[in-house]
Write a protein that holds these residues in place. Sequence first.
Motif, PDB file in Angstrom:
ATOM      1  N   ASP A 172       0.833  -1.210  -0.034  1.00 45.58           N
ATOM      2  CA  ASP A 172      -0.144   0.001   0.215  1.00 45.58           C
ATOM      3  C   ASP A 172       1.073   1.151  -0.085  1.00 45.58           C
ATOM      4  O   ASP A 172       0.744   2.132  -0.566  1.00 45.58           O
ATOM      5  N   ILE A 173       2.035   1.375   0.599  1.00 41.54           N
ATOM      6  CA  ILE A 173       2.859   2.451   0.693  1.00 41.54           C
ATOM      7  C   ILE A 173       2.977   2.547  -0.789  1.00 41.54           C
ATOM      8  O   ILE A 173       3.468   3.688  -1.258  1.00 41.54           O
ATOM      9  N   ALA A 174       3.585   1.610  -1.421  1.00 39.19           N
ATOM     10  CA  ALA A 174       4.157   1.717  -2.778  1.00 39.19           C
ATOM     11  C   ALA A 174       2.999   2.301  -3.795  1.00 39.19           C
ATOM     12  O   ALA A 174       3.292   3.124  -4.728  1.00 39.19           O
ATOM     13  N   GLY A 175       1.988   1.667  -3.588  1.00 36.59           N
ATOM     14  CA  GLY A 175       0.707   2.487  -4.288  1.00 36.59           C
ATOM     15  C   GLY A 175       0.354   3.723  -3.930  1.00 36.59           C
ATOM     16  O   GLY A 175      -0.103   4.511  -4.785  1.00 36.59           O
ATOM     17  N   ALA A 176       0.808   4.285  -2.730  1.00 37.68           N
ATOM     18  CA  ALA A 176       0.485   5.591  -2.277  1.00 37.68           C
ATOM     19  C   ALA A 176       1.494   6.574  -3.027  1.00 37.68           C
ATOM     20  O   ALA A 176       1.102   7.578  -3.448  1.00 37.68           O
ATOM     21  N   GLU A 177       2.601   5.850  -2.817  1.00 31.48           N
ATOM     22  CA  GLU A 177       3.569   6.748  -3.731  1.00 31.48           C
ATOM     23  C   GLU A 177       3.189   6.915  -4.974  1.00 31.48           C
ATOM     24  O   GLU A 177       3.411   7.966  -5.783  1.00 31.48           O
ATOM     25  N   THR A 178       2.832   5.903  -5.753  1.00 25.88           N
ATOM     26  CA  THR A 178       2.728   5.941  -7.231  1.00 25.88           C
ATOM     27  C   THR A 178       1.470   6.904  -7.459  1.00 25.88           C
ATOM     28  O   THR A 178       1.453   7.618  -8.400  1.00 25.88           O
ATOM     29  N   ARG A 179       0.419   6.673  -6.700  1.00 30.75           N
ATOM     30  CA  ARG A 179      -0.607   7.707  -7.002  1.00 30.75           C
ATOM     31  C   ARG A 179      -0.311   9.158  -6.530  1.00 30.75           C
ATOM     32  O   ARG A 179      -0.688  10.163  -7.155  1.00 30.75           O
ATOM     33  N   MET A 180       0.506   9.273  -5.421  1.00 29.80           N
ATOM     34  CA  MET A 180       0.873  10.730  -5.387  1.00 29.80           C
ATOM     35  C   MET A 180       1.813  11.486  -6.360  1.00 29.80           C
ATOM     36  O   MET A 180       1.360  12.590  -6.801  1.00 29.80           O
ATOM     37  N   ARG A 181       2.685  10.612  -6.845  1.00 23.77           N
ATOM     38  CA  ARG A 181       3.331  11.101  -8.187  1.00 23.77           C
ATOM     39  C   ARG A 181       2.223  11.238  -9.344  1.00 23.77           C
ATOM     40  O   ARG A 181       2.515  12.419  -9.941  1.00 23.77           O
ATOM     41  N   GLY A 182       1.622  10.296  -9.447  1.00 20.97           N
ATOM     42  CA  GLY A 182       0.467  10.727 -10.641  1.00 20.97           C
ATOM     43  C   GLY A 182      -0.261  11.872 -10.449  1.00 20.97           C
ATOM     44  O   GLY A 182      -0.680  12.508 -11.282  1.00 20.97           O
ATOM     45  N   LEU A 183      -0.325  12.371  -9.263  1.00 27.27           N
ATOM     46  CA  LEU A 183      -1.126  13.485  -9.042  1.00 27.27           C
ATOM     47  C   LEU A 183      -0.282  14.800  -9.074  1.00 27.27           C
ATOM     48  O   LEU A 183      -0.828  15.911  -8.918  1.00 27.27           O
ATOM     49  N   GLY A 184       0.918  14.472  -9.505  1.00 22.45           N
ATOM     50  CA  GLY A 184       1.936  15.610  -9.495  1.00 22.45           C
ATOM     51  C   GLY A 184       2.426  16.089  -8.274  1.00 22.45           C
ATOM     52  O   GLY A 184       3.119  17.232  -7.994  1.00 22.45           O
ATOM     53  N   GLN A 185       2.407  15.431  -7.059  1.00 26.23           N
ATOM     54  CA  GLN A 185       2.959  15.422  -5.854  1.00 26.23           C
ATOM     55  C   GLN A 185       4.275  14.592  -5.432  1.00 26.23           C
ATOM     56  O   GLN A 185       4.483  13.700  -5.853  1.00 26.23           O
ATOM     57  N   THR A 186       5.089  15.225  -4.635  1.00 27.34           N
ATOM     58  CA  THR A 186       6.122  14.580  -4.160  1.00 27.34           C
ATOM     59  C   THR A 186       5.520  13.595  -2.907  1.00 27.34           C
ATOM     60  O   THR A 186       4.742  14.254  -2.025  1.00 27.34           O
ATOM     61  N   PRO A 187       5.824  12.364  -2.869  1.00 25.45           N
ATOM     62  CA  PRO A 187       5.328  11.737  -1.775  1.00 25.45           C
ATOM     63  C   PRO A 187       5.690  12.099  -0.488  1.00 25.45           C
ATOM     64  O   PRO A 187       6.727  12.621  -0.202  1.00 25.45           O
ATOM     65  N   LEU A 188       4.548  12.380   0.192  1.00 25.38           N
ATOM     66  CA  LEU A 188       4.839  12.958   1.604  1.00 25.38           C
ATOM     67  C   LEU A 188       4.067  12.234   2.560  1.00 25.38           C
ATOM     68  O   LEU A 188       2.522  12.162   2.271  1.00 25.38           O
ATOM     69  N   PHE A 189       4.453  11.988   3.874  1.00 29.43           N
ATOM     70  CA  PHE A 189       3.574  10.985   4.612  1.00 29.43           C
ATOM     71  C   PHE A 189       3.596  11.670   6.140  1.00 29.43           C
ATOM     72  O   PHE A 189       4.508  12.134   6.517  1.00 29.43           O
ATOM     73  N   MET A 190       2.525  11.758   6.632  1.00 26.76           N
ATOM     74  CA  MET A 190       2.440  12.230   8.014  1.00 26.76           C
ATOM     75  C   MET A 190       2.326  10.864   8.880  1.00 26.76           C
ATOM     76  O   MET A 190       1.428  10.140   8.703  1.00 26.76           O
ATOM     77  N   VAL A 191       3.107  10.862  10.067  1.00 24.59           N
ATOM     78  CA  VAL A 191       3.041   9.800  10.875  1.00 24.59           C
ATOM     79  C   VAL A 191       2.556  10.247  12.164  1.00 24.59           C
ATOM     80  O   VAL A 191       3.478  11.171  12.768  1.00 24.59           O
ATOM     81  N   ARG A 192       1.830   9.637  12.778  1.00 22.40           N
ATOM     82  CA  ARG A 192       1.212  10.235  13.977  1.00 22.40           C
ATOM     83  C   ARG A 192       1.703   9.538  15.340  1.00 22.40           C
ATOM     84  O   ARG A 192       2.088   8.408  15.052  1.00 22.40           O
ATOM     85  N   SER A 193       1.321   9.790  16.242  1.00 22.26           N
ATOM     86  CA  SER A 193       1.528   9.208  17.436  1.00 22.26           C
ATOM     87  C   SER A 193       1.455   7.797  17.585  1.00 22.26           C
ATOM     88  O   SER A 193       0.123   7.414  17.194  1.00 22.26           O
ATOM     89  N   GLY A 194       2.478   6.986  17.855  1.00 24.33           N
ATOM     90  CA  GLY A 194       1.892   5.590  18.016  1.00 24.33           C
ATOM     91  C   GLY A 194       1.999   4.824  16.604  1.00 24.33           C
ATOM     92  O   GLY A 194       2.141   3.575  16.768  1.00 24.33           O
TER      93      GLY A 194
END
Length: 239
Positions: A48-70
Motif C-alpha cells: 500500500d505504501i508503494a501504491g500511495a507513492e505511485t498515486r501521489m506522483r500521478g497527482l503531481g505531488q512529491t510523496p509525503l507521509f504524516m506519521v502520528r503518535s503511536g
Amino acid sequence: MTDLFEIAEATWPPLVRHDVPGFTLRDGAGGGKRVSAATARDGWTEADIAGAETRMRGLGQTPLFMVRSGETALDDALEARGYRVIDPVVIRAAPVEAIDDRPIPRVTAFTIWEPLAIMRELWQAGGIGPARLDVMARVDGPKTAILGRMKDTPGGCAFAAIHGETVMVHAVEVTPALRRLGLAAWMMRQAARWGREHGASRIAILVTRANEGANALYASLGMEEVGEYHYRIHAEEEP
C-alpha cells in the motif's frame, strides 16, 4: 472528545481527499504539508505504501507521509524505504477557561471575518499566502480571524475555527517589531473567549517542535502537550 487529528483536518482542510488502499491522500492546492500529506488507515501494508507513492506522483505531488503518535510500524517502514523525518509537530491544548482568564485590554485583539486587507498583508509578510487563505475559506462551521494591535499599530493575526468542542488556532503571525511583547498571548486569549462564546470547551494549537519561542509561549498559557506527529519525505525527493 473528538480526536485532535480529526479536528485539525476539519479546521484546516485539504482541497480534495483520495482514498487508496491503506492510505488517505490529500491535495492541499499549495496550502502546506498538513493538507498535502498521506495518512495511514488501519490494515495498511508495504504494498500500500508503494501504491500511495505511485498515486501521489500521478497527482503531481512529491510523496509525503504524516506519521502520528503511536504509528511506529509505519515510521519504521518509511525509514527503511529511505524517507527522512521533517518538521516534528507538537499538539498543545488546554481548557478555554484556562486561557480566557483575564480581561483583554481595549483595542488589543478583535475577531473579524472575513480577514481585512491589513491582515492579509501581515500573513503574506510571514509567508502565509493566498493558498493558505484559501484553506481558511474552505472551513465549514464557526470560524474567525483575529487581529492583534499594540502601540496603536495592527501587528498580529491568527485564524481560529471550531469542530466539536474544540477551537483550534492556526496561522498565528506577529510582525517582527512587535514580537516578545505579549501580543500573541492576547490573541490566544481572544481565540479562547470567542471559542467559549461559540460552545467550545477546549482550545488547541499545532506548533513545530523546533519553534522554541512559540512552545514556551503556549506552555506559559497552560497549554500542555497532548500529541505529536511528524512528516517523512524521501531523501532523494526533498525539495
